[in-house]
Design a protein around this motif. Structure first.
Motif, mmCIF file in Angstrom:
data_model
loop_
_atom_site.group_PDB
_atom_site.id
_atom_site.type_symbol
_atom_site.label_atom_id
_atom_site.label_comp_id
_atom_site.label_asym_id
_atom_site.label_seq_id
_atom_site.Cartn_x
_atom_site.Cartn_y
_atom_site.Cartn_z
ATOM 1 N N ASP A 149 -9.261 -16.619 3.181
ATOM 2 C CA ASP A 149 -8.110 -16.103 2.429
ATOM 3 C C ASP A 149 -8.296 -14.649 1.994
ATOM 4 O O ASP A 149 -7.323 -13.893 1.909
ATOM 5 C CB ASP A 149 -7.845 -16.970 1.196
ATOM 6 N N ASP A 150 -9.521 -14.251 1.704
ATOM 7 C CA ASP A 150 -9.760 -12.863 1.299
ATOM 8 C C ASP A 150 -9.405 -11.905 2.424
ATOM 9 O O ASP A 150 -8.792 -10.847 2.194
ATOM 10 C CB ASP A 150 -11.224 -12.673 0.892
ATOM 11 N N CYS A 151 -9.782 -12.252 3.648
ATOM 12 C CA CYS A 151 -9.450 -11.402 4.795
ATOM 13 C C CYS A 151 -7.941 -11.356 5.028
ATOM 14 O O CYS A 151 -7.373 -10.290 5.300
ATOM 15 C CB CYS A 151 -10.162 -11.915 6.047
ATOM 16 N N LEU A 152 -7.300 -12.505 4.898
ATOM 17 C CA LEU A 152 -5.853 -12.543 5.088
ATOM 18 C C LEU A 152 -5.131 -11.718 4.024
ATOM 19 O O LEU A 152 -4.120 -11.074 4.308
ATOM 20 C CB LEU A 152 -5.360 -13.992 5.054
ATOM 21 N N GLU A 153 -5.674 -11.724 2.818
ATOM 22 C CA GLU A 153 -5.052 -10.946 1.748
ATOM 23 C C GLU A 153 -5.192 -9.445 2.015
ATOM 24 O O GLU A 153 -4.275 -8.666 1.727
ATOM 25 C CB GLU A 153 -5.691 -11.310 0.406
ATOM 26 N N ILE A 154 -6.315 -9.023 2.564
ATOM 27 C CA ILE A 154 -6.515 -7.619 2.930
ATOM 28 C C ILE A 154 -5.521 -7.221 4.022
ATOM 29 O O ILE A 154 -4.919 -6.137 3.989
ATOM 30 C CB ILE A 154 -7.966 -7.375 3.398
ATOM 31 N N ILE A 155 -5.329 -8.111 4.983
ATOM 32 C CA ILE A 155 -4.350 -7.852 6.046
ATOM 33 C C ILE A 155 -2.951 -7.739 5.460
ATOM 34 O O ILE A 155 -2.184 -6.834 5.785
ATOM 35 C CB ILE A 155 -4.404 -8.968 7.111
ATOM 36 N N CYS A 156 -2.623 -8.645 4.562
ATOM 37 C CA CYS A 156 -1.295 -8.641 3.925
ATOM 38 C C CYS A 156 -1.068 -7.342 3.148
ATOM 39 O O CYS A 156 0.009 -6.747 3.205
ATOM 40 C CB CYS A 156 -1.166 -9.850 3.003
ATOM 41 N N ALA A 157 -2.102 -6.875 2.445
ATOM 42 C CA ALA A 157 -1.979 -5.663 1.644
ATOM 43 C C ALA A 157 -1.729 -4.429 2.497
ATOM 44 O O ALA A 157 -1.139 -3.440 2.030
ATOM 45 C CB ALA A 157 -3.229 -5.463 0.790
ATOM 46 N N SER A 158 -2.162 -4.455 3.738
ATOM 47 C CA SER A 158 -2.002 -3.298 4.626
ATOM 48 C C SER A 158 -0.607 -3.230 5.255
ATOM 49 O O SER A 158 -0.261 -2.236 5.880
ATOM 50 C CB SER A 158 -3.056 -3.332 5.729
ATOM 51 N N LEU A 159 0.187 -4.269 5.094
ATOM 52 C CA LEU A 159 1.517 -4.321 5.698
ATOM 53 C C LEU A 159 2.561 -3.690 4.783
ATOM 54 O O LEU A 159 2.382 -3.633 3.559
ATOM 55 C CB LEU A 159 1.913 -5.773 5.979
ATOM 56 N N ASN A 160 3.665 -3.219 5.374
ATOM 57 C CA ASN A 160 4.782 -2.783 4.535
ATOM 58 C C ASN A 160 5.495 -4.018 3.996
ATOM 59 O O ASN A 160 5.219 -5.152 4.421
ATOM 60 C CB ASN A 160 5.742 -1.870 5.301
ATOM 61 N N LEU A 161 6.402 -3.816 3.053
ATOM 62 C CA LEU A 161 7.009 -4.949 2.347
ATOM 63 C C LEU A 161 7.750 -5.882 3.285
ATOM 64 O O LEU A 161 7.655 -7.108 3.162
ATOM 65 C CB LEU A 161 7.948 -4.436 1.259
ATOM 66 N N ARG A 162 8.497 -5.336 4.237
ATOM 67 C CA ARG A 162 9.246 -6.188 5.166
ATOM 68 C C ARG A 162 8.292 -7.084 5.958
ATOM 69 O O ARG A 162 8.528 -8.290 6.107
ATOM 70 C CB ARG A 162 10.064 -5.324 6.111
ATOM 71 N N ASP A 163 7.195 -6.523 6.425
ATOM 72 C CA ASP A 163 6.234 -7.317 7.196
ATOM 73 C C ASP A 163 5.484 -8.304 6.315
ATOM 74 O O ASP A 163 5.070 -9.362 6.778
ATOM 75 C CB ASP A 163 5.250 -6.391 7.910
ATOM 76 N N GLN A 164 5.326 -7.964 5.039
ATOM 77 C CA GLN A 164 4.702 -8.921 4.120
ATOM 78 C C GLN A 164 5.561 -10.174 3.972
ATOM 79 O O GLN A 164 5.048 -11.298 3.939
ATOM 80 C CB GLN A 164 4.479 -8.265 2.759
ATOM 81 N N VAL A 165 6.882 -9.972 3.859
ATOM 82 C CA VAL A 165 7.795 -11.116 3.745
ATOM 83 C C VAL A 165 7.736 -11.953 5.018
ATOM 84 O O VAL A 165 7.701 -13.194 4.961
ATOM 85 C CB VAL A 165 9.230 -10.629 3.464
ATOM 86 N N ARG A 166 7.712 -11.308 6.160
ATOM 87 C CA ARG A 166 7.621 -12.042 7.427
ATOM 88 C C ARG A 166 6.279 -12.746 7.551
ATOM 89 O O ARG A 166 6.199 -13.873 8.059
ATOM 90 C CB ARG A 166 7.828 -11.067 8.579
ATOM 91 N N PHE A 167 5.230 -12.096 7.100
ATOM 92 C CA PHE A 167 3.899 -12.701 7.076
ATOM 93 C C PHE A 167 3.925 -14.001 6.274
ATOM 94 O O PHE A 167 3.402 -15.032 6.700
ATOM 95 C CB PHE A 167 2.917 -11.693 6.461
ATOM 96 N N ALA A 168 4.578 -13.965 5.118
ATOM 97 C CA ALA A 168 4.626 -15.142 4.243
ATOM 98 C C ALA A 168 5.409 -16.288 4.872
ATOM 99 O O ALA A 168 5.184 -17.455 4.536
ATOM 100 C CB ALA A 168 5.236 -14.765 2.903
ATOM 101 N N ASN A 169 6.321 -15.992 5.789
ATOM 102 C CA ASN A 169 7.143 -17.024 6.400
ATOM 103 C C ASN A 169 6.563 -17.593 7.691
ATOM 104 O O ASN A 169 7.206 -18.417 8.341
ATOM 105 C CB ASN A 169 8.547 -16.478 6.669
ATOM 106 N N VAL A 170 5.358 -17.158 8.045
ATOM 107 C CA VAL A 170 4.734 -17.676 9.273
ATOM 108 C C VAL A 170 4.322 -19.126 9.105
ATOM 109 O O VAL A 170 4.613 -19.981 9.939
ATOM 110 C CB VAL A 170 3.521 -16.803 9.662
ATOM 111 N N CYS A 171 3.621 -19.427 8.014
ATOM 112 C CA CYS A 171 3.167 -20.797 7.771
ATOM 113 C C CYS A 171 2.856 -20.955 6.291
ATOM 114 O O CYS A 171 2.837 -19.981 5.535
ATOM 115 C CB CYS A 171 1.929 -21.123 8.629
#
Length: 587
Positions: free
Chosen positions: A125-147
């Motif tokens: 989860d720590d690695c995934l959170e780092i990846i999430c933080a590097s995304l822009n807001l639109r991609d963060q929302v899409r990231f959250a809707n993957v699973c």
């Protein structure tokens, strides 16, 4: 097109202008040619020239085929057809999922985990959170809707990242993405700042009302909001403590919608609304801070009623409220016995009795329309009643003081903050008088052209608690002050608060001259100074950014040497770009 913005599948369409003589039964046969119609709904109003029709299809292909033509002819009438926004599409809940060519939605349970462990789901989860933080807001929302797991990671991330929401940051999101964002982060949001575009106002406010129950601070500007939207929003924010409204369409009815907010402690209405008279402020009995800046139609009677009802009121800002009568000022000490902070404009009536406020600690006087030399009465009253209590005094009045005012101010022995910008009365002699203020911690003499390094140094030596000095646009303040102040700080190192913060833009203290000052360079490692070279406040008024003087009419500081605006003069040697904010890093 099969999808709306945000990747939402279209099933619903609407007809914007359908003649009143048509009925839903006439639409069924025509649109059934494109696919199975499951519903036809007609909306009409007796005051409207046309009706509106909403048609729902069982599958998205039918809606797509209808939308290939902008107009359809039914029973001799030419009807315009449009897709309904993604908010009202049945597939909106899956807005951020990807639709394959076969039209079937991929479930997260269908994701196959590669045996070699190279899938993202194999990361912790720590690695995934780092990846999430590097995304822009639109991609963060899409990231959250993957699973579900990605959604949990984003939820944890948002607890830290989105406690404060800048509304501008979601401006470019689609409606579906905005809704998903609020669904995922709403419970964590405590502070909302910015404005909402009119075209999506109703939808965004609906999201905020449903998903943001824990908001404590709300700062909205430039929003001509509809009363029903405002009422809906306020009814849901029961934990709201601070409301700031910077918009000229604020109505008295809006204030009435706030009376159920028992935790509301601060209300700020700015922007010069002509619809606001202060009628219902008296209903907000728990408010302690009231800012009514530039409320031009504020009624004296309503203001008096409010002050009587708000028993715990500690701060009142009525700057640029120029139609308040003398009766208010004459009895303010009776209405507001707990008032500690008073900010007001210089009125055309007697107001010296405000000095009788029992708990007054901060007084700010704004002479927005310059009236010449200020009356001595208020200063005499402050010396007589508040010499041992007043801690903050800000006089925002260009060249409205003289030596007698300075003498009276020097008798306010407990002053910690003093603001006397843009006054030629602040000379070396005046600064020596002010050196009697031994509790002084912050001094602003910005734009005081007659103050010199020698007078400022004398004051600095005598005021042992002074740690902030604003000398912007004081041409006679030179590096000599920094040099001599270095010796004072060395000698009193254990007694003085470090560093001494100097705002020097527009003075004769510049970056290059300091690079030649050996005394200053020798103390750099000990952090004696924090020198700010950029123009921290482009206005000549209060530090909070109030544009006291209209710079477009020539009432700003002018460099007498070249007769140009100093804030725009890139040829002077003290000019630096904004990126060099705290460039106290001379090598």
């Amino acid at each position: 097109m099969t999808s709306t913005e945000g990747n939402v599948r279209r099933n619903n369409i609407y007809i914007s202008k359908m003649p009143n003589e048509m009925s839903g039964n006439q639409l069924w046969p025509h649109f059934s040619k494109f696919g199975k119609v499951v519903m036809v709904r007609i909306e009409s109003d007796v005051s409207d020239e046309y009706q509106r029709a909403f048609i729902s299809f069982r599958d998205t292909g039918a809606a797509s085929r209808v939308l290939r033509k902008k107009f359809h002819t039914v029973n001799g009438f030419r009807l315009p057809v449009f897709p309904i926004d993604n908010w009202n599409q049945p597939a909106a809940d899956n807005a951020c999922y990807c639709w394959p060519s076969d039209g079937k939605l991929n479930k997260t349970t269908d994701i196959a985990m590669p045996l070699n462990g190279s899938n993202m789901l194999s990361l912790n989860d720590d690695c995934l959170e780092i990846i999430c933080a590097s995304l822009n807001l639109r991609d963060q929302v899409r990231f959250a809707n993957v699973c579900e797991r990605f959604r949990e990671v984003f939820t944890m991330f948002s607890k830290r990242e989105y406690k404060t929401l800048q509304l501008d940051s979601i401006r470019k999101l689609t409606l579906g993405e905005k809704r998903d964002f609020f669904r995922l982060t709403g419970n964590n949001i405590e502070h909302i700042i910015g404005n909402i575009p009119m075209e999506v106002q109703d939808r965004v406010i609906q999201c905020m009302a449903v998903h943001c129950p824990n908001v404590k601070k709300l700062c909205l500007d430039d929003i001509p909001i509809m009363p029903d939207c405002f009422t809906r929003l306020m009814s849901s924010m029961t934990k709201l403590e601070e409301l700031t409204w910077c918009e000229r369409y604020y109505h008295d009815e809006f204030t009435e919608s706030l009376q159920h907010l028992t935790k509301l402690r601060s209300l700020s209405v700015c922007g010069g609304s002509v619809f606001f008279t202060g009628k219902n402020i008296r209903l907000l009995v728990n408010v302690r801070e009231l800012k009514l800046f530039s409320c031009k139609n504020l009624d004296t009677t309503n203001l008096i009623d409010a002050c009587k009802a708000l028993k715990d009121l500690t701060s009142l800002d009525i700057r640029r409220c120029l139609h308040i009568s003398e009766i208010f000022y004459s009895n303010l000490n009776i209405y507001c016995k707990n008032l500690e902070v008073l900010k007001m404009s210089y009125p055309n009536v007697a107001f010296a009795r405000v000095a009788l406020l029992p708990k007054l600690k901060q007084f700010e006087l704004l002479d927005y329309v310059p009236t010449g030399i200020l009356d001595y009465a208020i200063f005499d009253a402050l010396v007589q009643h508040k010499a041992k209590q007043l801690e903050v005094l800000k006089i925002v009045a260009k060249n409205a003081l003289n030596s007698q005012h300075i003498t009276l101010i020097s008798k306010l022995k407990q002053l910690k903050v003093l603001f006397l910008a843009n006054n030629d009365a602040v000379t070396d002699c005046a600064l020596r008088k002010l050196s009697k203020l031994r509790q002084l911690e912050e001094l602003t003499i910005r734009g005081c052209a007659k103050a010199t390094s020698r007078g400022l140094l004398d004051l600095f030596k005598n005021c042992g608690k002074l740690h902030y000095i604003n000398v912007q646009f004081c041409k006679n303040i030179t590096c000599e002050f920094v040099k001599e102040a270095t010796f004072v700080l060395k000698a009193e190192k254990s007694k003085r608060k470090m560093p001494l913060q100097l705002l020097v833009y527009g003075s004769s203290i510049n970056y290059f001259a300091l690079s030649l000052c050996h005394e200053y360079l020798a103390t750099k490692r000990e952090s004696f100074f924090e020198i700010v070279f950029h123009n921290s406040n482009p206005y000549l008024g209060l530090d909070d950014g109030v544009d006291v003087y209209d710079t477009w009419e020539g009432d700003c500081w002018i460099d007498e040497e070249d007769n140009t605006f100093s804030s725009l003069d890139s040829s002077d040697d003290f000019y630096f770009p904004l990126s060099e904010q705290y460039d106290d890093d001379l090598e």
